[in-house]
Design an enzyme around this catalytic site. Structure first.
Site, PDB file in Angstrom:
ATOM      1  CB  SER A 248      -9.327   0.816   0.231  1.00 44.37           C
ATOM      2  OG  SER A 248      -8.689   1.050  -0.985  1.00 44.37           O
TER       3      SER A 248
ATOM      4  CG  HIS B 127      -5.172   3.939   1.157  1.00 47.61           C
ATOM      5  ND1 HIS B 127      -4.823   2.633   0.884  1.00 47.61           N
ATOM      6  CD2 HIS B 127      -6.392   4.113   0.609  1.00 47.61           C
ATOM      7  CE1 HIS B 127      -5.786   2.053   0.197  1.00 47.61           C
ATOM      8  NE2 HIS B 127      -6.758   2.939   0.023  1.00 47.61           N
TER       9      HIS B 127
ATOM     10  CG  ASP C 261      -2.246   0.630   1.020  1.00 46.06           C
ATOM     11  OD1 ASP C 261      -2.269   1.871   0.955  1.00 46.06           O
ATOM     12  OD2 ASP C 261      -3.265  -0.069   0.923  1.00 46.06           O
TER      13      ASP C 261
END
Length: 517
Positions: free
Chosen positions: A347, A196, A159
């Site tokens: 996600s 994220h 990621d």
């Protein structure tokens, strides 16, 4: 295969050894931090892969003799056997010409643009909620009575990098935090405060029971591969990260990223991980269209997103590649610098599913990657969505940790009931008391009056009377017939609600209880 049998040792012992000496030892055949090669997207590059049995080192001379004089090989991976070629002219026509010339060479299997993939957009909501719903929706609290998660089970988060100092995930990392494939160093911390990768890590494995922040799905081991910069990341960086994670001995790789069409380089990396005993799990995508890559690859498990009411999220991609559904709307998790926030996207759904898979692997450590994949699907709960929206159903942590290998095929008892619903919103309630010596499973089938009616089925596993807003499992499709399969762990009462969403008429209800053999 669940272990790396090619060298005759347990993959977990390799993981621990690699962690002790640092990440750079484990990079194998990847060439990183090539001088002059910028991090992030590399859309002026072509990726060249070789035929089976042809190493990239052997094919390099052929590649260099084929490309223009002002082009250069700037990166190669001699495990996945590909090289990246940088062109000075990256126009579509020039790219196509070079690709055509390369693909005519006998050693070359494919040539393709080095596409850019992105972290699927997170959507932070209002300030943090006072509670979570994702662990409850997948029945993690029930699973935790049996299995909290093992540090012998590793989830690799490929990621934007993770804030491994965050107090809610720091205990999940060992000495080897991971690797940064964007900047080519051993520190996979996020750059510029990007949330994220930290949020994704917390969804899967924020520490539960530490009096800090939120509860992740599993207390398993995390490693972080930073492959996305501020503008996304190249397929080659991502492929390198996938290969690295598999070589680290990761049991599960979470990929909350993707975009564009299929890439042979990406496919090769996914196949490498799967063939070496690692289960790739990926987000389906967030534009409401077909399933994105890498989730759409054959050897990658694809996850769609549902909300707290088990409806498909409006943004979630869908298609025949979907394997399971998982909570992905307003999911509360960790963010950099010790914070928490909600975010929405596939996600978030993907690492929740990865956390459930990690609980399953912790409870049943001998499962191979394919067996773990199968168990995640077999124990999922049908929530009444079309198959191309939910796959096998919503992931369920309580179901996946039960039983030695998912076998529940001993004594059975079958009960049938018939009834009549007279109007819209009419209902009948039942309480079923288990009768086998060691109840382990239950199948509940509802056969309604005909296509003009829409009957729904709601179930609880603690004997309370279910409602349309309070239940443990439901099957609520658009027709008269519904079915639910659930796991039981000992003597209990099961509550059953038959509800008329539309229409009227007779119905038959069949309950089959299974006991351990």
């Amino acid at each position: 295969m669940g272990e790396d049998d090619r060298h005759g040792f347990d993959r977990r012992s390799v993981l621990k050894a690699a962690g002790a000496v640092g990440a750079t030892v484990s990079l194998g055949g990847v060439t990183v931090a090539t001088p002059g090669r910028e991090p992030g997207p590399k859309e002026d590059e072509i990726v060249v892969g070789t035929n089976d049995g042809v190493s990239i080192k052997r094919a390099r001379a052929t590649i260099e003799s084929t490309i223009p004089n002002d082009a250069a090989v700037v990166h190669e991976n001699d495990v996945l056997d590909y090289a990246a070629v940088k062109l000075s002219d990256d126009s579509a026509g020039a790219m196509r010409t070079v690709i055509d010339q390369l693909e005519r060479q006998p050693d070359v299997a494919y040539a393709e643009r080095n596409e850019t993939w992105h972290a699927f957009a997170e959507e932070p909501n209002d300030p943090r909620f006072s509670d979570q719903y994702a662990p409850q929706l997948v029945n993690a609290p029930t699973a935790w009575d049996t299995e909290m998660g093992s540090m012998d089970v590793t989830i690799a988060v490929i990621d934007t990098g993770a804030d491994y100092t965050h107090p809610d995930i720091s205990d999940r990392f060992g000495e080897n935090k991971g690797y940064d494939f964007v900047d080519g160093d051993g520190d996979p911390a996020p750059v510029g405060g990007r949330m994220h990768g930290t949020h994704v890590s917390g969804c899967a494995a924020a520490t539960t029971g530490n009096n800090e922040g939120v509860a992740g799905i599993s207390n398993c081991h995390l490693i972080s591969g930073r492959v996305l910069g501020p503008n996304g990341g190249s397929v080659t960086d991502i492929a390198d990260g996938i290969q690295w994670a598999a070589d680290q001995g990761a049991d599960i790789i979470n990929l909350s990223l993707g975009g564009g069409g299929g890439s042979e380089t990406g496919r090769s990396a996914i196949n490498y991980a799967y063939n070496n005993g690692t289960l790739p799990i990926a987000a389906a995508g967030n534009d409401g269209g077909p399933v994105s890559y890498p989730a759409a690859y054959q050897n990658c498990l694809a996850v769609s997103a549902i909300d707290e009411s088990e409806n498909l999220a409006s943004f979630s991609n869908r298609g025949p590649e979907i394997n399971v559904a998982s909570p992905g709307v307003d999911v509360l998790s960790s963010v950099p610098d010790g914070g928490y926030d909600t975010a929405s996207g596939t996600s978030m759904a993907s690492p929740v599913a990865a956390g459930v898979a990690a609980l399953g692997k912790s409870a049943h450590p001998d499962l191979s990657a394919q067996e773990l994949w199968d168990k995640l699907e077999e124990t999922a709960v049908d929530i009444g969505l079309p198959e191309d929206h939910q796959g096998s159903g919503r992931v369920d942590a309580a179901n996946i940790v039960e039983g030695g290998g998912g076998e529940c095929s001993g004594e059975t008892e079958t009960t049938t009931e018939s009834g009549y619903l007279a109007w819209w919103n009419d209902r009948e309630d039942y309480t079923y008391a288990t009768t086998t010596d060691s109840p382990c499973g239950i199948d509940i089938e509802l056969e309604g009056p005909g296509s003009f009616a829409n009957y729904d089925l709601y179930v609880t596993y603690d004997g309370r009377t279910p409602t349309t807003g309070d239940y443990d499992d439901r099957s609520a499709g658009s027709g008269p017939d519904e079915a639910i399969s659930g796991s039981l762990s000992g003597t209990t009462d099961v509550g059953v609600l038959v509800h008329a969403a539309e229409g009227w008429g007779n119905y038959d209800l069949t309950i089959t209880e299974q006991g351990q053999s």
